[in-house]
Write a protein that holds these residues in place. Structure first.
Motif, PDB file in Angstrom:
ATOM      1  N   UNK A 266       0.816  -0.979  -0.120  1.00  0.00           N
ATOM      2  CA  UNK A 266       0.030   0.142  -0.094  1.00  0.00           C
ATOM      3  C   UNK A 266       0.803   1.226   0.088  1.00  0.00           C
ATOM      4  N   UNK A 267       0.712   2.311  -0.722  1.00  0.00           N
ATOM      5  CA  UNK A 267       1.119   3.289  -0.737  1.00  0.00           C
ATOM      6  C   UNK A 267       0.290   4.681  -0.066  1.00  0.00           C
ATOM      7  N   UNK A 268       0.930   5.568   0.545  1.00  0.00           N
ATOM      8  CA  UNK A 268       0.204   6.796   1.135  1.00  0.00           C
ATOM      9  C   UNK A 268       0.878   7.778   1.624  1.00  0.00           C
ATOM     10  N   UNK A 269       0.509   8.949   1.631  1.00  0.00           N
ATOM     11  CA  UNK A 269       1.172  10.055   2.144  1.00  0.00           C
ATOM     12  C   UNK A 269       1.007  10.049   3.737  1.00  0.00           C
ATOM     13  N   UNK A 270       1.759  10.966   4.505  1.00  0.00           N
ATOM     14  CA  UNK A 270       1.404  11.341   5.948  1.00  0.00           C
ATOM     15  C   UNK A 270       1.356  12.652   6.040  1.00  0.00           C
ATOM     16  N   UNK A 271       0.234  12.970   7.068  1.00  0.00           N
ATOM     17  CA  UNK A 271       0.026  14.388   7.366  1.00  0.00           C
ATOM     18  C   UNK A 271       1.234  15.059   8.389  1.00  0.00           C
ATOM     19  N   UNK A 272       1.076  16.282   8.221  1.00  0.00           N
ATOM     20  CA  UNK A 272       2.185  16.851   8.984  1.00  0.00           C
ATOM     21  C   UNK A 272       2.363  17.012  10.414  1.00  0.00           C
ATOM     22  N   UNK A 273       1.258  16.454  10.989  1.00  0.00           N
ATOM     23  CA  UNK A 273       0.981  16.453  12.556  1.00  0.00           C
ATOM     24  C   UNK A 273       1.327  14.998  12.963  1.00  0.00           C
ATOM     25  N   UNK A 274       1.949  14.093  12.338  1.00  0.00           N
ATOM     26  CA  UNK A 274       2.005  12.753  12.621  1.00  0.00           C
ATOM     27  C   UNK A 274       3.579  12.694  12.912  1.00  0.00           C
ATOM     28  N   UNK A 275       3.955  11.760  13.812  1.00  0.00           N
ATOM     29  CA  UNK A 275       5.378  11.359  14.321  1.00  0.00           C
ATOM     30  C   UNK A 275       6.083  10.781  13.385  1.00  0.00           C
ATOM     31  N   UNK A 276       5.423  10.535  12.146  1.00  0.00           N
ATOM     32  CA  UNK A 276       6.109   9.751  11.125  1.00  0.00           C
ATOM     33  C   UNK A 276       6.536  10.883  10.005  1.00  0.00           C
ATOM     34  N   UNK A 277       5.794  12.039  10.013  1.00  0.00           N
ATOM     35  CA  UNK A 277       6.050  13.177   8.989  1.00  0.00           C
ATOM     36  C   UNK A 277       7.409  13.593   9.611  1.00  0.00           C
ATOM     37  N   UNK A 278       7.334  13.932  10.981  1.00  0.00           N
ATOM     38  CA  UNK A 278       8.142  14.643  11.913  1.00  0.00           C
ATOM     39  C   UNK A 278       9.651  13.924  11.862  1.00  0.00           C
ATOM     40  N   UNK A 279       9.631  12.328  11.853  1.00  0.00           N
ATOM     41  CA  UNK A 279      10.960  11.569  11.555  1.00  0.00           C
ATOM     42  C   UNK A 279      11.449  11.804  10.296  1.00  0.00           C
ATOM     43  N   UNK A 280      10.499  11.662   8.902  1.00  0.00           N
ATOM     44  CA  UNK A 280      11.144  11.956   7.803  1.00  0.00           C
ATOM     45  C   UNK A 280      11.289  13.296   7.072  1.00  0.00           C
ATOM     46  N   UNK A 281      11.092  14.232   8.050  1.00  0.00           N
ATOM     47  CA  UNK A 281      11.487  15.748   7.594  1.00  0.00           C
ATOM     48  C   UNK A 281      12.672  16.030   8.412  1.00  0.00           C
ATOM     49  N   UNK A 282      12.792  15.328   9.696  1.00  0.00           N
ATOM     50  CA  UNK A 282      13.922  15.816  10.417  1.00  0.00           C
ATOM     51  C   UNK A 282      15.051  15.060  10.372  1.00  0.00           C
ATOM     52  N   UNK A 283      14.841  13.815   9.824  1.00  0.00           N
ATOM     53  CA  UNK A 283      15.898  12.723   9.662  1.00  0.00           C
ATOM     54  C   UNK A 283      16.151  12.407  11.079  1.00  0.00           C
ATOM     55  N   UNK A 284      15.442  12.549  12.166  1.00  0.00           N
ATOM     56  CA  UNK A 284      15.870  11.975  13.465  1.00  0.00           C
ATOM     57  C   UNK A 284      14.757  11.076  14.179  1.00  0.00           C
ATOM     58  N   UNK A 285      15.267  10.143  14.875  1.00  0.00           N
ATOM     59  CA  UNK A 285      14.146   9.318  15.597  1.00  0.00           C
ATOM     60  C   UNK A 285      13.085  10.132  16.275  1.00  0.00           C
ATOM     61  N   UNK A 286      11.828   9.386  16.405  1.00  0.00           N
ATOM     62  CA  UNK A 286      10.953  10.114  17.244  1.00  0.00           C
ATOM     63  C   UNK A 286      10.344   8.845  18.245  1.00  0.00           C
TER      64      UNK A 286
END
Length: 824
Positions: free
Chosen positions: A356-376
């Motif tokens: 399955x393919x999907x985007x992730x909204x900005x408020x999720x910890x997944x988005x925070x991880x992939x934009x910051x490049x740091x573990x959440x």
């Protein structure tokens, strides 16, 4: 437990070993006992006959807490140790999916000297039990393996020898580098005699994967538990204690090993984390296959580090494409490429399916991880967060799968680019992720990201190479005029997918077909580029209908102009199905094989070898070979027949033999040759194979006429074409054929220099019409204006014909067209 060899009242440090008799119990998926060892009979007081098939909770010590009158040491209840343990009941009812261990007190009938239960009424015995529980996965009915040990006698022996060994706790060794690991794998099936060797080996493998059992006497001393055989261990506590006593007696500082206990614990924890990371690094990246690498990364952390691991990669990574610079955003699609978990099978499949393919909204910890490049790190997923995450999944409620669990999201990145991320979840019963786990997860993700990036780059390069090779190799139609064709291309097994081998077929005037096989010496992109240039040149010169020897001469001149870095061999054959003849020239290539349809005999055609293309200044000769309908011509490159350390004659003989083998189709015939020659091993070169079945064209399918130069001959040409098409049952093509023949004959009469014209019709897969004259100027398609008297004839031909063309001949030129035959 064997305490070691005593000399003068002291235990030697090098001779100590541990041996603990174990109770072995296997519980099936219904919670019933399916295996009960003799050790279980001695420890728990139940005979095998009465234990098998009974609920395990009725027979095993399900409570992890000891009675209050027992020693109140921190090891009294294992559930308080390291956050890993729970009572045995939790494991038995299937609520845990990772290994657990504990300590319990139970009452069993008093046992006799043999270890068997005493007769009823003769008292009872209180037993202090250490236990280990391993969840089992796989196709078998077994769900849980329980190991138990009586620690009472061990404690008594330890107290007699060294009071410091009173505190005993079960634990797991998270690595298998101790000397008895291989022995454990080999001998564990021996204590599971009621199971097959395969099932026992599967269980043994899972125990070593999850961690073999150990007895822990303190935070620093751990003795591997082995069923009835010893594993060496070092006895250092006594030596350290003696050194400390001597130091105290002389007023000296304590030796370095007596550092603060907290520091020791931290050191042990850090060491285990590093060993875990090193072990994971050794298990991932065993290949450059992207799909396999993804699976390796997911399985490396479950269940050792986490209970659920979901891996997501960028859409472009999965597709083997590049992606734009900069951080991902809310429009970036992430593909779920793997889910590994210890939950019951199928629990995650429908809710979060792989692929399955999907985007992730900005408020999720997944988005925070992939934009910051740091573990959440999320210690516990609250109801509110679980609802927010679940809102991304339409018509699927994932809250039961995630709420209450500890979550760690780690980025998979390489070269400062985020390729994806992993979602790691622990069961609510398991200890939460902490800051040390965050560091461990970040390091794990960094190593996994690099491995994935290597696999991604390799996959991308393979895709580029395959695309390049496919673009250079022609897609030959299976049927040409008067012949059927089948081809095979095999890249070099060790040298990538790009090489200099090629094959081709070119449509020629007169229903003829040019068949080509060539091989640029060397490998790689440079050879492939040279091959592409030579192949294009052959196609161009073949379309000019150059004789085979002249074509190779021109190709050699071209290679000289391109540079002297490369040589190539080439075999060029022209098949005339009407004349039943092959016209062949060879430039340093291995000879073709001709399989005769009459008797099935195969032979290597005896051709003038010639020098390879690029040598320069050498002559080329062509020969004509008579063929019969049904004969097969086999042309290949030397990679198929040449083997290192073997005379090429052996490969050529095998080629002749396999080519003559009867086959149901052309594809089957090619496969037979490949199987015969490609299974000998050691092939490193590319292989190009072309096979043509020379069907011929029957004389009754060919009609020709001589046409005079009088304009009135145009009408006669239309009449003979109309009559011939009627005889062939092709009256439906009469109007179009007459119109186009009229245009071609009119142009030929107008431009001829005195030699009569030749008009020919050929009925094959299409209707071919050819007009020959003695004019060397090729006609071109022109745009005719309203007032122009000429220029419309070829435009009419172009609009109505299936295909048309022109070519030069020794006497002038040929103009031809084809019409599609009506379906029968």
């Amino acid at each position: 437990m064997d305490r070691g060899t005593e000399r003068d009242g002291a235990v030697t440090e090098h001779a100590a070993s541990g041996r603990i008799p174990l109770a072995v119990v296997v519980v099936d998926r219904d919670g019933l006992v399916s295996h009960w060892s003799s050790g279980a009979r001695r420890l728990f007081g139940a005979a095998k006959e009465e234990a098998l098939g009974r609920p395990a909770v009725d027979l095993l010590p399900v409570s992890g807490a000891l009675p209050e009158d027992d020693d109140p040491s921190p090891y009294g209840a294992y559930g308080a140790y390291d956050g890993l343990g729970h009572d045995l009941e939790t494991s038995l009812d299937g609520r845990l999916y990772y290994p657990a261990a504990g300590r319990a007190r139970l009452t069993v009938p008093e046992r006799g000297e043999t270890g068997a239960p005493a007769p009823e009424g003769q008292g009872s015995d209180r037993v202090d039990v250490l236990w280990w529980a391993y969840p089992l996965i796989g196709p078998g009915p077994e769900r849980l393996l329980v190991l138990g040990a009586d620690v009472g006698r061990l404690q008594q022996e330890a107290q007699d020898d060294d009071p410091g060994y009173e505190r005993v706790a079960p634990a797991f060794a998270l690595h298998t580098d101790f000397p008895g690991a291989e022995e454990l794998a080999n001998k564990l099936p021996e204590i599971l005699p009621s199971m097959s060797v395969e099932e026992s080996a599967r269980i043994a493998g899972q125990i070593l994967e999850l961690g073999y059992p150990v007895l822990e006497f303190s935070q620093n001393d751990r003795v591997p538990v082995t069923p009835d055989w010893g594993v060496p261990r070092r006895v250092e506590r006594r030596a350290r204690r003696e050194r400390a006593a001597r130091a105290a007696a002389h007023g000296l500082p304590l030796p370095p090993e007596y550092s603060d206990e907290a520091e020791d614990l931290e050191y042990v924890a850090v060491r285990e984390r590093l060993e875990f990371l090193n072990e994971v690094s050794g298990r991932i990246g065993t290949s450059l296959d992207l799909s396999r690498t993804i699976v390796e990364v997911s399985r490396a952390v479950v269940p050792r580090f986490t209970d659920v691991a979901g891996t997501y990669l960028r859409e472009q990574v999965v597709a083997g494409e590049g992606f734009p610079d900069g951080a991902p955003d809310t429009t970036t699609l992430w593909h779920r490429v793997a889910i590994e978990h210890t939950d019951e099978p199928g629990r995650w499949d429908d809710v979060v399916p792989v692929g399955e393919a999907m985007p992730f909204p900005a408020h999720t910890p997944f988005f925070q991880c992939m934009t910051s490049g740091e573990p959440v790190l999320v210690p516990r997923i609250s109801e509110q967060m679980g609802h927010a995450i679940a809102s991304q999944f339409e018509k699927r409620d994932i809250r039961p799968l995630i709420t209450g669990r500890s979550m760690l999201v780690v980025p998979l990145k390489a070269r400062n680019v985020v390729l994806g991320f992993m979602i790691l979840l622990r069961h609510p019963e398991r200890v939460e992720f902490n800051d040390m786990d965050r560091v461990t997860g970040a390091e794990l993700a960094a190593r996994a990201g690099l491995v994935l990036d290597n696999a991604r780059m390799y996959t991308y390069q393979e895709s580029v190479a395959e695309t390049l090779q496919d673009s250079m190799l022609p897609h030959i139609p299976p049927r040409m005029a008067g012949c059927d064709i089948a081809t095979r291309y095999l890249p070099g097994t060790l040298l990538g997918r790009v090489g200099g081998d090629w094959f081709d077929s070119v449509k020629l005037p007169g229903a003829r077909t040019a068949l080509v096989v060539g091989d640029v010496m060397g490998h790689g992109l440079n050879s492939a580029a040279m091959m592409g240039q030579l192949r294009t040149a052959v196609q161009t010169m073949a379309a000019l209908d150059l004789p085979p020897a002249q074509l190779l001469r021109n190709l050699d001149d071209l290679a000289q102009r391109l540079g002297d870095s490369y040589l190539a061999t080439c075999l060029y054959a022209v098949y005339d199905p009407i004349a039943s003849e092959l016209h062949i020239a060879n430039a340093g290539h291995i000879p073709p094989v001709l399989v005769r349809a009459g008797d099935g005999r195969s032979e290597l055609l005896d051709l003038p070898t010639g020098a390879p293309i690029g040598v320069g200044g050498v002559p080329f000769e062509a020969v004509r070979v008579r063929v019969e309908p049904g004969d097969r011509l086999v042309m290949c490159t030397d990679g198929l027949v040449e083997m290192r350390g073997e005379d090429i004659g052996v490969g050529l003989a095998t080629l002749c033999e396999s080519a003559a083998h009867p086959a149901a189709s052309m594809d089957d015939a090619c496969d037979t040759i490949i199987r015969a020659l490609n299974t000998r091993g050691g092939r490193k070169d590319d292989v190009a194979l072309l096979m043509a079945r020379l069907n011929g064209i029957e004389p009754g399918d060919v009609a020709s006429w001589r046409v005079g130069l009088d304009p009135e001959e145009v009408g006669r040409a239309r009449a003979v074409v109309r009559e011939q098409l009627h005889d062939w049952g092709l009256s439906g093509l009469t109007y179009t054929a007459e119109l186009l023949v009229s245009e071609l004959v009119t142009n030929a009469v107008r431009h001829s220099h005195g030699r009569p014209l030749e008009l020919r019709l050929v009925r094959g897969d299409t209707l071919l019409c050819e007009v020959d004259d003695d004019d060397h100027d090729l006609p071109t398609l022109l745009s005719a204006g309203p007032s122009d008297d000429t220029g419309r004839g070829l435009r009419v031909v172009s609009m109505l014909a299936r295909e048309w063309g022109t070519s030069r001949t020794s006497a002038g030129k040929t103009v031809w067209f084809e019409l599609t035959l009506p379906r029968r």
